[in-house]
Scaffold this active site. Structure first.
Site, mmCIF file in Angstrom:
data_model
loop_
_atom_site.group_PDB
_atom_site.id
_atom_site.type_symbol
_atom_site.label_atom_id
_atom_site.label_comp_id
_atom_site.label_asym_id
_atom_site.label_seq_id
_atom_site.Cartn_x
_atom_site.Cartn_y
_atom_site.Cartn_z
ATOM 1 N N SER A 224 0.840 -1.203 0.000
ATOM 2 C CA SER A 224 0.000 0.000 0.000
ATOM 3 C C SER A 224 0.871 1.248 0.000
ATOM 4 C CB SER A 224 -0.933 -0.007 1.216
ATOM 5 O OG SER A 224 -0.196 -0.082 2.422
ATOM 6 N N MET A 225 0.378 2.270 -0.715
ATOM 7 C CA MET A 225 1.141 3.517 -0.870
ATOM 8 C C MET A 225 0.258 4.738 -0.629
ATOM 9 S SD MET A 225 3.327 2.350 -4.214
ATOM 10 C CE MET A 225 1.906 1.532 -4.938
ATOM 11 N N GLY A 226 -0.682 4.614 0.294
ATOM 12 C CA GLY A 226 -1.540 5.738 0.639
ATOM 13 C C GLY A 226 -2.355 6.210 -0.552
ATOM 14 N N ASP A 228 -1.475 7.080 -3.363
ATOM 15 C CA ASP A 228 -0.988 6.611 -4.661
ATOM 16 C C ASP A 228 -1.506 5.229 -5.009
ATOM 17 O OD1 ASP A 228 0.479 8.913 -5.206
ATOM 18 O OD2 ASP A 228 2.236 8.180 -4.134
ATOM 19 N N GLY A 229 -2.278 4.623 -4.094
ATOM 20 C CA GLY A 229 -2.860 3.323 -4.387
ATOM 21 C C GLY A 229 -2.020 2.166 -3.890
ATOM 22 N N GLY A 255 -5.348 1.225 6.322
ATOM 23 C CA GLY A 255 -4.611 0.005 6.033
ATOM 24 C C GLY A 255 -5.283 -1.221 6.627
ATOM 25 N N ASP A 256 -5.830 -1.072 7.836
ATOM 26 C CA ASP A 256 -6.534 -2.183 8.483
ATOM 27 C C ASP A 256 -7.807 -2.544 7.717
ATOM 28 O OD1 ASP A 256 -4.567 -2.081 10.458
ATOM 29 O OD2 ASP A 256 -5.724 -0.687 11.681
#
Length: 315
Positions: A224-226, A228-229, A255-256
């Site tokens: 995961s990249m926040g 940015d997808g 994220g969870d």
């Protein structure tokens, strides 16, 4: 096949979220709103799974008066739980939401210390819980007194019972857990860089790093990249997922929520392609919620097709 999900939170917390107009560092701050929620990675995952209608049991360690409050909150959310009581107090994690700057500052306590007999009791209980599960989610920080190898031991137990594990950890706990070869891992870009001790500048860099984990036997790597997808990688396909536009309110739990969606997809036998849509939609919608609030199933379903999916050619 059993269709329940077990989420493990070894160092749970009461999440205390206070909302301010603007955070004045070193000055007087007046609180606009306050809320208290049960927290910790596994518990956050359980919240989302409960909203998805999945059969989920939250477990781990718990202690003191604050621990009793945490269990009361889980009861109110109708989340099944089976925590091992320990000496000491469950920690409080403070989240300070700055509305003006749309930023959240987190201050996390260390929590209680566990003893060897606590670990033995917990692992014995896991033997029973895993008999009724199809997916195990482990992650988050370890309490004082816990060996980093506890995640490795849990993954070995799960594999012996044909239960798929999702590992969402960092540091020594991630390194140790990888030795047991979980089914899936979900590092963020920073955690992946820390794991390989190198900067990952491009999608290609990320994919090459993830493929090294696939070579070790991990089946799915989700990075995961926040905003940015994310990139979803298996030995058969590479999928680049990009979120739809939102007004971000809080990244807490995003994220969870992705991990919860991944777990749900494993329960229902969905493909990696479909999992990319579900996980991205869940994480994006949670980021659009205030404080520690998480996504809801109807909105996730309504936005699945809004996730931009691209299949990346393997080189």
């Amino acid at each position: 096949m059993n269709e329940s999900v077990i989420t493990v939170t070894l160092n749970p917390a009461l999440d205390k979220t206070i909302t301010l107009e603007t955070l004045q560092v070193g000055g007087l701050n007046r609180v606009q709103e306050i809320r208290i929620d049960p927290g910790g990675k596994g518990i956050n995952v359980a919240k989302v799974l409960r909203r998805f209608g999945e059969n989920v049991i939250a477990t781990g360690f718990n202690g003191g008066y604050q621990g009793k409050q945490l269990l009361n909150h889980l009861d109110e959310l109708m989340i099944n739980h089976s925590f091992i009581p320990v000496e000491g107090e469950t920690r409080i994690n403070l989240k300070i939401v700055d509305n003006h700057n749309r930023m959240t500052t987190e201050v996390n306590e260390r929590g209680f210390e566990i003893a060897d007999n606590d670990v033995v009791q917990f692992l014995n209980q896991m033997d029973t819980l895993l008999d009724e599960a199809s997916v195990l989610v482990v992650g988050g920080s370890l309490p004082l007194g816990a060996s980093p190898d506890i995640y490795r031991d849990l993954i070995h137990k799960a594999k012996s019972k044909n239960v798929k594990t999702i590992l969402d950890a960092d540091g020594e706990a991630l390194l140790s857990g990888l030795k047991a070869v979980p089914f899936a891992i979900k590092p963020n870009i920073y955690e992946l860089e820390q794991l390989f001790n190198m900067k990952l500048e491009t999608d290609t860099d990320i994919i090459h790093a993830a493929q090294k984990l696939l070579d070790q036997g991990v089946k799915w790597v989700i990075v995961s990249m926040g905003g940015d997808g994310s990139i979803f990688i298996s030995d058969k396909e590479i999928i680049r997922a990009r979120p739809f536009p939102i007004v971000p309110k809080s990244t807490v739990g995003a994220g969870d929520s992705m991990v919860a969606a991944i777990a749900s997809c494993l329960v229902h036998g969905r493909s990696l392609h479909d999992t990319a849509r579900w996980a991205t939609a869940a994480g994006t919608l949670t980021a659009a919620e205030p404080g520690t609030e998480v996504c809801r199933l109807p909105k996730v379903i309504a936005n699945l097709q809004n996730v931009k999916i691209e299949t990346v050619e393997q080189k």
